[in-house]
Write an enzyme that holds these catalytic residues in place. Structure first.
Site, mmCIF file in Angstrom:
data_model
loop_
_atom_site.group_PDB
_atom_site.id
_atom_site.type_symbol
_atom_site.label_atom_id
_atom_site.label_comp_id
_atom_site.label_asym_id
_atom_site.label_seq_id
_atom_site.Cartn_x
_atom_site.Cartn_y
_atom_site.Cartn_z
ATOM 1 N N LYS A 133 0.850 -1.203 0.000
ATOM 2 C CA LYS A 133 0.000 0.000 0.000
ATOM 3 C C LYS A 133 0.876 1.241 0.000
ATOM 4 C CE LYS A 133 0.936 1.174 4.508
ATOM 5 N NZ LYS A 133 1.764 2.302 4.910
ATOM 6 N N PRO A 145 9.831 -4.067 -0.337
ATOM 7 C CA PRO A 145 10.922 -3.731 0.580
ATOM 8 C C PRO A 145 10.418 -3.647 2.028
ATOM 9 C CG PRO A 145 10.884 -2.219 -1.310
ATOM 10 C CD PRO A 145 9.652 -3.066 -1.412
ATOM 11 N N GLY A 187 9.883 -0.057 4.716
ATOM 12 C CA GLY A 187 9.738 0.968 3.685
ATOM 13 C C GLY A 187 8.436 1.747 3.751
ATOM 14 N N GLY A 197 3.812 -1.453 4.005
ATOM 15 C CA GLY A 197 2.880 -2.375 4.665
ATOM 16 C C GLY A 197 3.111 -3.838 4.341
ATOM 17 N N GLY A 199 4.888 -6.377 5.696
ATOM 18 C CA GLY A 199 4.745 -7.335 6.802
ATOM 19 C C GLY A 199 3.291 -7.495 7.208
ATOM 20 N N SER A 200 2.565 -6.382 7.255
ATOM 21 C CA SER A 200 1.141 -6.426 7.631
ATOM 22 C C SER A 200 0.329 -7.144 6.564
ATOM 23 C CB SER A 200 0.594 -4.999 7.783
ATOM 24 O OG SER A 200 1.205 -4.357 8.867
ATOM 25 N N SER A 201 0.680 -6.908 5.301
ATOM 26 C CA SER A 201 -0.052 -7.554 4.210
ATOM 27 C C SER A 201 0.215 -9.061 4.217
ATOM 28 C CB SER A 201 0.360 -6.935 2.870
ATOM 29 O OG SER A 201 -0.461 -7.412 1.837
ATOM 30 N N ASP A 236 -1.636 -1.749 10.182
ATOM 31 C CA ASP A 236 -1.982 -1.817 8.760
ATOM 32 C C ASP A 236 -2.641 -3.139 8.362
ATOM 33 O OD1 ASP A 236 -0.982 0.722 8.243
ATOM 34 O OD2 ASP A 236 1.025 -0.030 7.763
HETATM 35 O O1 C5P Z 1 1.326 -1.239 14.199
HETATM 36 P P1 C5P Z 1 2.740 -1.136 13.746
HETATM 37 O O2 C5P Z 1 3.554 -2.327 14.123
HETATM 38 O O3 C5P Z 1 2.891 -0.731 12.327
HETATM 39 O O4 C5P Z 1 3.329 0.074 14.584
HETATM 40 C C1 C5P Z 1 4.689 0.248 14.880
HETATM 41 C C2 C5P Z 1 4.825 1.322 15.956
HETATM 42 O O5 C5P Z 1 4.359 2.574 15.427
HETATM 43 C C3 C5P Z 1 3.972 1.075 17.178
HETATM 44 O O6 C5P Z 1 4.664 0.341 18.130
HETATM 45 C C4 C5P Z 1 3.692 2.485 17.672
HETATM 46 O O7 C5P Z 1 4.797 2.936 18.423
HETATM 47 C C5 C5P Z 1 3.653 3.315 16.400
HETATM 48 N N1 C5P Z 1 2.274 3.566 15.925
HETATM 49 C C6 C5P Z 1 1.504 4.548 16.541
HETATM 50 N N2 C5P Z 1 0.236 4.798 16.101
HETATM 51 C C7 C5P Z 1 -0.287 4.121 15.048
HETATM 52 C C8 C5P Z 1 0.480 3.136 14.385
HETATM 53 C C9 C5P Z 1 1.759 2.883 14.853
HETATM 54 O O8 C5P Z 1 1.947 5.175 17.503
HETATM 55 N N3 C5P Z 1 -1.546 4.398 14.641
#
Ligand code: C5P
Length: 292
Positions: free
Chosen positions: A24, A107, A110, A113, A115-117, A149
């Protein structure tokens, strides 16, 4: 309801089915507040693109979850794809297991997204292969525990996103080609969100205001200041594309959108050797959902 078989894959005999996990772009990103747990309230547009990782899944009768291939440097137990399989297994109480292959093309680190995907594709793919029939809304809720994500990829539509990224309204976006440039540096999302310099009080906007105004990504000044390679890449791409380049998520990837694919490809051919990049098409719907 199975993924396409891939006769060229080394484990074809083990009945591995292959499922796409698209990347994304965030067409804009505002931070409108902060929750008590430290997470941030966002407004964004998630644009799905046709750059995909490929996830191979094979059901195991012994209940084990094994990663057969994945990103070097990411321990299997930390891999979001493996964690997604374990989460669904625990949630449903199913006694089946799975072999999980992660074939990376997006990548890492980057802001695309990937890993989330991958995690979303494992949730949806194993839900189909195991026959566990967990509703999509419930898979999205489960996936949010793995990453902010994950829900958009479970939903499978380009979307307007709010909250941590789990409140989603599907969008039909204008057809675009994107040149995505990777400045060969990984940005820590947590570090950017913790920065005292991050703007956390962006005005809450509507889709109409987004279309009328020139809104960007509030993480960009923080990332520019901490990662000079990203600042340099943004300047290069803005100059080449003449349409403005911006950061996706917390970076490090940046992108520019084009109506004509050939314009994107011409600039891609001039990307300096120290960086890498690719051209991708915007998608309203995930290719995974077309298969399910
Ligand atoms: O959810 P994800 O693993 O992508 O988030 C990584 C870090 O980014 C979280 O540990 C948090 O510190 C920060 N984050 C945030 N608010 C969000 C998404 C991510 O503070 N809406």
């Amino acid at each position: 309801m199975t993924g396409s078989s891939d006769p060229g894959a080394p484990d074809a005999h083990a009945r591995v089915s292959w499922w796409p996990a698209p990347a994304k772009l965030n067409l804009f990103l505002h931070v409108t507040g902060r929750y008590a747990d430290g997470y941030h309230a966002l407004q964004t547009i998630f644009q799905l693109i046709d750059r995909c990782d490929r996830i191979g899944l094979a059901v195991r009768r012994d209940g084990r979850i094994e990663r057969r291939a994945g990103l070097a440097g990411v321990e299997p137990q930390r891999d979001l794809a493996v964690r997604a399989a374990r989460l669904l297994q625990e949630y449903t109480g199913i006694t089946l297991g799975a072999d999980v292959h992660v074939d990376k093309h997006i990548p890492a680190g980057g802001g695309l997204g990937g890993g989330s995907s991958d995690a979303a594709t494992v949730l949806l793919g194993l839900n189909a292969l195991w026959g566990t029939q967990v509703p999509r809304g419930e898979l999205a809720r489960l996936g949010l525990a793995l990453g902010a994500d994950v829900p958009v990829f479970v939903g499978g539509h380009s979307a307007w996103g709010e909250g941590r990224g789990e409140q989603l309204w599907p969008l039909a976006l204008p057809p675009r080609c994107y040149l995505v440039l990777h400045p060969q540096v990984a940005v820590s999302t947590a570090e950017v969100f913790q920065s005292p310099d991050l703007t956390r009080n962006s005005a809450v906007i509507t889709l109409r205001e987004y279309a009328a105004e020139c809104v960007g990504n509030v993480c960009e000044p923080v990332v520019r200041a901490r990662y000079p390679q990203v600042a340099e890449a943004l300047e290069w791409l803005s100059h080449e594309a003449r349409v403005g380049a911006q950061l996706t998520g917390t970076g490090s990837c940046i992108f520019a959108g084009f109506e004509r694919e050939q314009d994107a490809r011409q600039i891609a051919a001039r990307i300096p050797a120290r960086w890498s990049g690719f051209v991708a098409r915007g998608l309203d719907r995930s290719p995974l959902h077309a298969m399910l």
